[in-house]
Design an enzyme around this catalytic site. Structure first.
Site, PDB file in Angstrom:
ATOM      1  N   ASP A  75     125.703  -1.268  37.637  1.00  0.00           N
ATOM      2  CA  ASP A  75     127.109  -1.635  37.832  1.00  0.00           C
ATOM      3  C   ASP A  75     127.669  -0.995  39.100  1.00  0.00           C
ATOM      4  O   ASP A  75     127.247   0.095  39.496  1.00  0.00           O
ATOM      5  CB  ASP A  75     127.908  -1.163  36.605  1.00  0.00           C
ATOM      6  CG  ASP A  75     129.256  -1.847  36.501  1.00  0.00           C
ATOM      7  OD1 ASP A  75     129.523  -2.795  37.271  1.00  0.00           O
ATOM      8  OD2 ASP A  75     130.059  -1.422  35.652  1.00  0.00           O
ATOM      9  N   HIS A 117     125.777  -6.793  46.135  1.00  0.00           N
ATOM     10  CA  HIS A 117     124.651  -7.282  45.320  1.00  0.00           C
ATOM     11  C   HIS A 117     123.345  -7.194  46.109  1.00  0.00           C
ATOM     12  O   HIS A 117     122.301  -6.849  45.560  1.00  0.00           O
ATOM     13  CB  HIS A 117     124.911  -8.720  44.863  1.00  0.00           C
ATOM     14  CG  HIS A 117     126.082  -8.851  43.909  1.00  0.00           C
ATOM     15  ND1 HIS A 117     126.259  -8.014  42.836  1.00  0.00           N
ATOM     16  CD2 HIS A 117     127.129  -9.727  43.889  1.00  0.00           C
ATOM     17  CE1 HIS A 117     127.365  -8.367  42.179  1.00  0.00           C
ATOM     18  NE2 HIS A 117     127.903  -9.394  42.813  1.00  0.00           N
ATOM     19  N   LEU A 145     103.860  -0.493  35.225  1.00  0.00           N
ATOM     20  CA  LEU A 145     105.229  -0.534  34.706  1.00  0.00           C
ATOM     21  C   LEU A 145     105.584  -1.936  34.213  1.00  0.00           C
ATOM     22  O   LEU A 145     105.320  -2.925  34.895  1.00  0.00           O
ATOM     23  CB  LEU A 145     106.206  -0.145  35.829  1.00  0.00           C
ATOM     24  CG  LEU A 145     107.676  -0.220  35.448  1.00  0.00           C
ATOM     25  CD1 LEU A 145     108.104   0.989  34.628  1.00  0.00           C
ATOM     26  CD2 LEU A 145     108.558  -0.322  36.692  1.00  0.00           C
TER      27      LEU A 145
HETATM   28  C1  FPP Z   1     127.342  -5.358  38.523  1.00  0.00           C
HETATM   29  O1  FPP Z   1     128.127  -5.086  39.642  1.00  0.00           O
HETATM   30  C2  FPP Z   1     126.109  -6.016  38.863  1.00  0.00           C
HETATM   31  C3  FPP Z   1     125.808  -7.310  38.550  1.00  0.00           C
HETATM   32  C4  FPP Z   1     126.727  -8.194  37.832  1.00  0.00           C
HETATM   33  C5  FPP Z   1     124.536  -7.904  38.928  1.00  0.00           C
HETATM   34  C6  FPP Z   1     123.399  -6.978  39.222  1.00  0.00           C
HETATM   35  C7  FPP Z   1     122.511  -7.678  40.145  1.00  0.00           C
HETATM   36  C8  FPP Z   1     121.714  -7.119  41.074  1.00  0.00           C
HETATM   37  C9  FPP Z   1     121.514  -5.677  41.237  1.00  0.00           C
HETATM   38  C10 FPP Z   1     120.982  -7.967  42.018  1.00  0.00           C
HETATM   39  C11 FPP Z   1     120.227  -9.134  41.464  1.00  0.00           C
HETATM   40  C12 FPP Z   1     119.272  -8.815  40.399  1.00  0.00           C
HETATM   41  C13 FPP Z   1     117.930  -8.900  40.476  1.00  0.00           C
HETATM   42  C14 FPP Z   1     117.071  -8.635  39.285  1.00  0.00           C
HETATM   43  C15 FPP Z   1     117.247  -9.219  41.713  1.00  0.00           C
HETATM   44  P1  FPP Z   1     129.608  -5.672  39.682  1.00  0.00           P
HETATM   45  O2  FPP Z   1     129.589  -6.877  40.549  1.00  0.00           O
HETATM   46  O3  FPP Z   1     130.124  -5.910  38.310  1.00  0.00           O
HETATM   47  O4  FPP Z   1     130.343  -4.491  40.362  1.00  0.00           O
HETATM   48  P2  FPP Z   1     131.897  -4.134  40.209  1.00  0.00           P
HETATM   49  O5  FPP Z   1     132.107  -3.744  38.772  1.00  0.00           O
HETATM   50  O6  FPP Z   1     132.055  -2.995  41.156  1.00  0.00           O
HETATM   51  O7  FPP Z   1     132.674  -5.349  40.613  1.00  0.00           O
END
Ligand code: FPP
Length: 256
Positions: free
Chosen positions: A28, A45, A139
């Site tokens: 997150d 992201h 893993l």
């Molecule tokens: C949360 O940050 C994260 C996500 C909703 C997506 C996580 C995705 C990745 C790390 C990249 C893609 C995944 C893979 C497996 C390649 P947020 O956008 O909710 O952050 P915020 O709370 O600060 O807005």
């Protein structure tokens, strides 16, 4: 997801002493990371993908057997279409760019979550990643994609109801183990440690059944900044915990 709490010590065969066999991460803070820098959310992201890549290497090096990452929740469809499309693009980018290298390192990729609504090109790449790495013994990287724990639990309940209605299962056969076998995570051990980054203190519909006895580490670090040192610190915090699974402390004095 088989073992009962009584059978588990947190030091199961295959994991190094005191290292969690299974770490699950709620990645997150990508959006806030970008916002703080005046960048578009997609940049957060993108950096999140790099953090994931680092974390896979770090978990492998630590001797962790399973790493589950929450990459797209069922609730994430509520985000603006452009962000959903960016996230779909990034998962494809990750598989296309990193599959060969992960495969060389013996990583086995698995995907948990609903197949519903997943774009066909994303579904095809995720299938390819699972098929290519199916016999690897390093893993286990479990990608929770289009995943929602309540939906997973409801689906398991429906499967059981169907089996009972069809006469292939009796109500008394409905045990914890039988239920767990009908979850997406059927052959994956429960997480020992769940980490959430970015300072949020919620589970957000992630592995609700499987986390019943997990230890939790919440860190203020935003996911794009998550480092090998942060993973090691979380594992160290885990090692300091005493897992009792509802029993008594091993250190408790026996009454005279
Ligand atoms: C949360 O940050 C994260 C996500 C909703 C997506 C996580 C995705 C990745 C790390 C990249 C893609 C995944 C893979 C497996 C390649 P947020 O956008 O909710 O952050 P915020 O709370 O600060 O807005």
């Amino acid at each position: 997801m088989g073992s009962s709490p009584e059978q588990r010590t947190g030091k199961e065969p295959g994991s190094q002493a005191g290292v969690p066999r299974h770490i699950a991460i709620i990645m997150d803070g990508n959006g806030r990371w970008a916002q703080m820098r005046g960048l578009p959310r997609v940049e957060g992201h993108r950096r999140g993908v790099e953090a994931l890549r680092r974390t896979v290497d770090a978990a492998s090096a630590l001797g962790v057997n399973y790493l589950t990452v929450y990459s797209f929740s069922i609730e994430n469809w509520r985000r603006p279409a452009t962000e959903v499309s960016d996230l779909m693009g990034l998962i494809k980018f990750f598989v296309r760019r990193d599959l060969a290298e992960l495969h060389r390192h013996g990583v086995r990729i698995r995907v948990v979550g609903s197949p519903d609504d997943v774009p066909p090109d994303v579904a095809a790449l995720l299938s390819e990643a699972q098929e290519t790495t199916r016999t690897n013994r390093g893993l286990n990287l479990v990608i929770a994609f289009n995943y929602g724990a309540r939906q997973e639990i409801v689906q398991a309940a429906r499967r059981i109801a169907e089996a009972v209605a069809a006469g292939t299962m009796r109500p008394e056969d409905v045990t914890e183990a039988a239920f767990a076998r009908r979850l997406d995570t059927a052959d994956i051990p429960d997480p020992d440690l769940v980490i959430r980054t970015s300072g949020e203190l919620r589970l957000s519909n992630f592995l609700l059944w499987q986390s019943a006895y997990a230890e939790f580490v919440f860190t203020p670090v935003l996911w794009p900044d998550f480092s090998r040192g942060d993973l090691e610190a979380a594992v160290e915090a885990y090692r300091q915990r005493e897992r009792r699974y509802g029993g008594l402390s091993m250190r408790a004095e026996t009454p005279a």
